[in-house]
Scaffold this motif. Structure first.
Motif, mmCIF file in Angstrom:
data_model
loop_
_atom_site.group_PDB
_atom_site.id
_atom_site.type_symbol
_atom_site.label_atom_id
_atom_site.label_comp_id
_atom_site.label_asym_id
_atom_site.label_seq_id
_atom_site.Cartn_x
_atom_site.Cartn_y
_atom_site.Cartn_z
ATOM 1 N N ILE A 1 0.850 -1.192 0.000
ATOM 2 C CA ILE A 1 0.000 0.000 0.000
ATOM 3 C C ILE A 1 0.885 1.242 0.000
ATOM 4 O O ILE A 1 1.922 1.274 0.666
ATOM 5 C CB ILE A 1 -0.915 -0.019 1.255
ATOM 6 C CG1 ILE A 1 -1.854 -1.232 1.186
ATOM 7 C CG2 ILE A 1 -1.729 1.254 1.380
ATOM 8 C CD1 ILE A 1 -2.654 -1.449 2.438
ATOM 9 N N ALA A 2 0.478 2.251 -0.753
ATOM 10 C CA ALA A 2 1.191 3.540 -0.720
ATOM 11 C C ALA A 2 0.434 4.444 0.252
ATOM 12 O O ALA A 2 -0.783 4.569 0.177
ATOM 13 C CB ALA A 2 1.219 4.158 -2.103
ATOM 14 N N ILE A 3 1.170 5.037 1.169
ATOM 15 C CA ILE A 3 0.515 5.859 2.195
ATOM 16 C C ILE A 3 1.176 7.247 2.250
ATOM 17 O O ILE A 3 2.287 7.430 1.762
ATOM 18 C CB ILE A 3 0.582 5.184 3.594
ATOM 19 C CG1 ILE A 3 2.035 4.816 3.953
ATOM 20 C CG2 ILE A 3 -0.317 3.958 3.647
ATOM 21 C CD1 ILE A 3 2.217 4.372 5.378
ATOM 22 N N ALA A 4 0.461 8.183 2.858
ATOM 23 C CA ALA A 4 1.012 9.541 2.988
ATOM 24 C C ALA A 4 0.532 10.155 4.305
ATOM 25 O O ALA A 4 -0.141 11.176 4.311
ATOM 26 C CB ALA A 4 0.563 10.401 1.811
ATOM 27 N N PRO A 5 0.871 9.500 5.435
ATOM 28 C CA PRO A 5 0.408 10.052 6.714
ATOM 29 C C PRO A 5 1.159 11.338 7.074
ATOM 30 O O PRO A 5 2.167 11.669 6.450
ATOM 31 C CB PRO A 5 0.735 8.936 7.711
ATOM 32 C CG PRO A 5 1.923 8.256 7.114
ATOM 33 C CD PRO A 5 1.749 8.335 5.627
ATOM 34 N N ASN A 6 0.684 12.004 8.103
ATOM 35 C CA ASN A 6 1.413 13.189 8.577
ATOM 36 C C ASN A 6 2.690 12.780 9.294
ATOM 37 O O ASN A 6 3.667 13.519 9.299
ATOM 38 C CB ASN A 6 0.527 14.013 9.512
ATOM 39 C CG ASN A 6 -0.578 14.685 8.733
ATOM 40 O OD1 ASN A 6 -0.389 15.007 7.559
ATOM 41 N ND2 ASN A 6 -1.724 14.890 9.354
ATOM 42 N N LEU A 7 2.662 11.602 9.933
ATOM 43 C CA LEU A 7 3.822 11.146 10.705
ATOM 44 C C LEU A 7 4.034 9.646 10.474
ATOM 45 O O LEU A 7 3.092 8.857 10.630
ATOM 46 C CB LEU A 7 3.564 11.437 12.195
ATOM 47 C CG LEU A 7 4.631 11.085 13.205
ATOM 48 C CD1 LEU A 7 5.965 11.746 12.881
ATOM 49 C CD2 LEU A 7 4.183 11.504 14.616
ATOM 50 N N TYR A 8 5.250 9.259 10.067
ATOM 51 C CA TYR A 8 5.564 7.846 9.805
ATOM 52 C C TYR A 8 6.776 7.438 10.641
ATOM 53 O O TYR A 8 7.847 8.036 10.512
ATOM 54 C CB TYR A 8 5.860 7.648 8.307
ATOM 55 C CG TYR A 8 6.153 6.213 7.924
ATOM 56 C CD1 TYR A 8 5.127 5.273 7.891
ATOM 57 C CD2 TYR A 8 7.435 5.793 7.589
ATOM 58 C CE1 TYR A 8 5.376 3.948 7.535
ATOM 59 C CE2 TYR A 8 7.696 4.467 7.235
ATOM 60 C CZ TYR A 8 6.654 3.562 7.211
ATOM 61 O OH TYR A 8 6.896 2.246 6.868
ATOM 62 N N PHE A 9 6.577 6.438 11.520
ATOM 63 C CA PHE A 9 7.688 5.885 12.310
ATOM 64 C C PHE A 9 8.182 4.630 11.604
ATOM 65 O O PHE A 9 7.396 3.710 11.372
ATOM 66 C CB PHE A 9 7.202 5.466 13.705
ATOM 67 C CG PHE A 9 7.032 6.598 14.675
ATOM 68 C CD1 PHE A 9 8.078 7.004 15.495
ATOM 69 C CD2 PHE A 9 5.803 7.245 14.796
ATOM 70 C CE1 PHE A 9 7.913 8.032 16.413
ATOM 71 C CE2 PHE A 9 5.634 8.285 15.704
ATOM 72 C CZ PHE A 9 6.690 8.681 16.512
ATOM 73 N N ALA A 10 9.480 4.586 11.280
ATOM 74 C CA ALA A 10 10.064 3.386 10.664
ATOM 75 C C ALA A 10 11.036 2.775 11.658
ATOM 76 O O ALA A 10 12.085 3.357 11.941
ATOM 77 C CB ALA A 10 10.780 3.763 9.381
ATOM 78 N N ILE A 11 10.679 1.594 12.197
ATOM 79 C CA ILE A 11 11.489 0.991 13.258
ATOM 80 C C ILE A 11 12.157 -0.287 12.729
ATOM 81 O O ILE A 11 11.466 -1.229 12.323
ATOM 82 C CB ILE A 11 10.593 0.654 14.484
ATOM 83 C CG1 ILE A 11 9.803 1.893 14.904
ATOM 84 C CG2 ILE A 11 11.422 0.112 15.644
ATOM 85 C CD1 ILE A 11 8.550 1.587 15.704
ATOM 86 N N GLY A 12 13.473 -0.273 12.686
ATOM 87 C CA GLY A 12 14.200 -1.450 12.195
ATOM 88 C C GLY A 12 13.902 -1.750 10.734
ATOM 89 O O GLY A 12 13.801 -2.919 10.337
ATOM 90 N N ILE A 13 13.754 -0.702 9.941
ATOM 91 C CA ILE A 13 13.522 -0.854 8.491
ATOM 92 C C ILE A 13 14.701 -0.190 7.782
ATOM 93 O O ILE A 13 15.063 0.947 8.101
ATOM 94 C CB ILE A 13 12.195 -0.195 8.040
ATOM 95 C CG1 ILE A 13 11.012 -0.750 8.849
ATOM 96 C CG2 ILE A 13 11.964 -0.394 6.548
ATOM 97 C CD1 ILE A 13 9.672 -0.096 8.537
ATOM 98 N N SER A 14 15.290 -0.888 6.801
ATOM 99 C CA SER A 14 16.513 -0.371 6.178
ATOM 100 C C SER A 14 16.261 0.863 5.321
ATOM 101 O O SER A 14 17.123 1.738 5.216
ATOM 102 C CB SER A 14 17.160 -1.472 5.330
ATOM 103 O OG SER A 14 16.231 -1.917 4.360
#
Ligand SMILES: Cc1cc2nc3c(=O)[nH]c(=O)nc-3n(C[C@H](O)[C@H](O)[C@H](O)COP(=O)(O)OP(=O)(O)OC[C@H]3O[C@@H](n4cnc5c(N)ncnc54)[C@H](O)[C@@H]3O)c2cc1C
Length: 356
Positions: free
Chosen positions: A287-300
């Motif tokens: 899915i393509a998303i466009a939130p106001n805030l995106y937390f990426a945890i342990g993603i390269s």
């Protein structure tokens, strides 16, 4: 003899002037038809208008203001919401087709009903949200009405010289400005690309008598994911990758998401190895998303992952490798072990919410 000739002449003059007036009226109507109204398609779920459709409504109302025409909307199926209140998003009229056969999306049936409404209302610009419904109906409508279509618009059209719509291309790496030259123009708007704003005003609700064709497909069962914030509509998304080592550690993601009222997401390998369900997979093939805030945890931060999240307004990356590519796309970055950093963030948010 002379008087009968005079009568015939008078009659001829009268007839030709009536014809002139009729031609004039038709001409004025036709030229008004060039830009009669903007019609916004309102997508609903369980009788409630979706947030992405409210964005499309505000966008469509602004396009109508730019063109100096009326802003109208159409909603299909059973709606429980008070539709007059949609006037506060800038539209004057809402057409309803409250046939329960339209409660479930059937792209072919929807296309025919919307096409009939476009012709009846004289709309020349039609706006969809670029969601599941918009993606399946807008292209069909475009073919049916021989209308130019731009999918995934991210800004208001430039109407200073023609009708030019801006969109992202190459997975968000570039912009394209596309001119629509057809009489009828269709735009589908990316989610979170246009803000919702309100004014005073009530919309008129007008039932639209539509011929609803028999559905060509039957939905036999609907399995809804309940109690979760839908990923595509979420303002905040907390997402985890392979760096979290296993599904048993996902509380680090879900606890923060619950505290923030956020949706949860994951990288593709995480869904592929069944740590998380596939509907959470974001990216080029997800899915393509466009939130106001995106937390990426342990993603390269592989390019295929970024393709689906790089329209997020603010990106926070937590990764133990300072060279992780995601840091290049981040607004805020924390270099550290997620197993040490996340409990501290969760604790801090808890304290903040408790007001201490
Ligand atoms: C055609 C194609 C389409 C693809 N589509 C998608 C897609 O749609 N979405 C998608 O996500 N991927 C997609 N991929 C896969 C993509 O290329 C990457 O392989 C994938 O995104 C990597 O996932 P990851 O970052 O979770 O895992 P990894 O690449 O394994 O990265 C894990 C990260 O976690 C960090 N880490 C490890 N331990 C910790 C810790 N304790 N604390 C903090 N950080 C830690 C590491 O430093 C690393 O950066 C696609 C690939 C192809 C070829």
């Amino acid at each position: 003899m002379a008087s009968s000739l005079r009568r015939t002449l008078v009659l001829l003059v009268l007839l030709s002037s009536i014809k002139f007036i009729m031609v004039r009226v038709l001409f004025v109507r036709a030229s008004k038809n060039i830009l009669m109204s903007v019609l916004i398609f309102l997508d609903q779920a369980d009788g409630q208008i979706r947030k992405s459709s409210l964005e499309a409504t505000c966008y469509g109302a602004k396009v109508a203001e730019q063109l100096g025409v009326a802003a109208e909307a159409i909603v299909l199926g059973s709606v429980t919401e008070d539709l007059t209140s949609l006037g506060k998003y800038g539209i004057q009229k809402v057409y309803t087709v409250s046939n329960p056969a339209l409660d479930q999306l059937d792209a072919q049936v929807f296309t025919k009903v919307i096409a009939d409404a476009v012709i009846a209302s004289g709309a020349t610009v039609i706006v969809f949200s670029n969601n599941l419904c918009g993606k399946s109906v807008a292209p069909r409508l475009s073919v049916r009405l021989k209308a130019g279509l731009v999918t995934g618009a991210i800004a208001l059209p430039d109407t200073s010289n023609g009708f030019v719509v801006k969109k992202n291309v190459f997975s968000g790496k570039a912009f394209a400005n596309i001119a629509i030259n057809t009489a009828i123009k269709i735009i589908s708007l990316n989610s979170n690309a246009y803000p919702i704003s309100t004014t005073d005003g009530l919309a008129v609700v007008a039932p639209f008598e539509a011929m609803v064709d028999a559905a060509k497909v039957q939905v036999s069962a609907v399995n809804k994911i309940v109690g979760e914030v839908p990923l595509t509509e979420a303002e905040i998304v907390v997402s985890g990758g392979r760096g979290l080592k296993g599904p048993e550690n996902w509380a680090l993601v879900t606890d923060l998401a619950k505290l923030l009222g956020a949706a949860t997401a994951c990288s593709r390998p995480v869904a592929d190895i069944n740590w998380r369900p596939h509907h959470e997979h974001v990216g080029q093939t997800g899915i393509a998303i466009a939130p106001n805030l995106y937390f990426a945890i342990g993603i390269s931060g592989a390019i295929q992952h970024l393709a689906g999240v790089n329209r997020s307004k603010t990106i926070v990356v937590i990764n133990k490798d300072p060279e992780a590519p995601f840091f290049k796309a981040a607004d805020y970055g924390i270099v550290g072990d997620a197993f040490e950093v996340m409990p501290k963030i969760i604790e801090a948010v808890k304290k903040m919410k408790a007001g201490s």
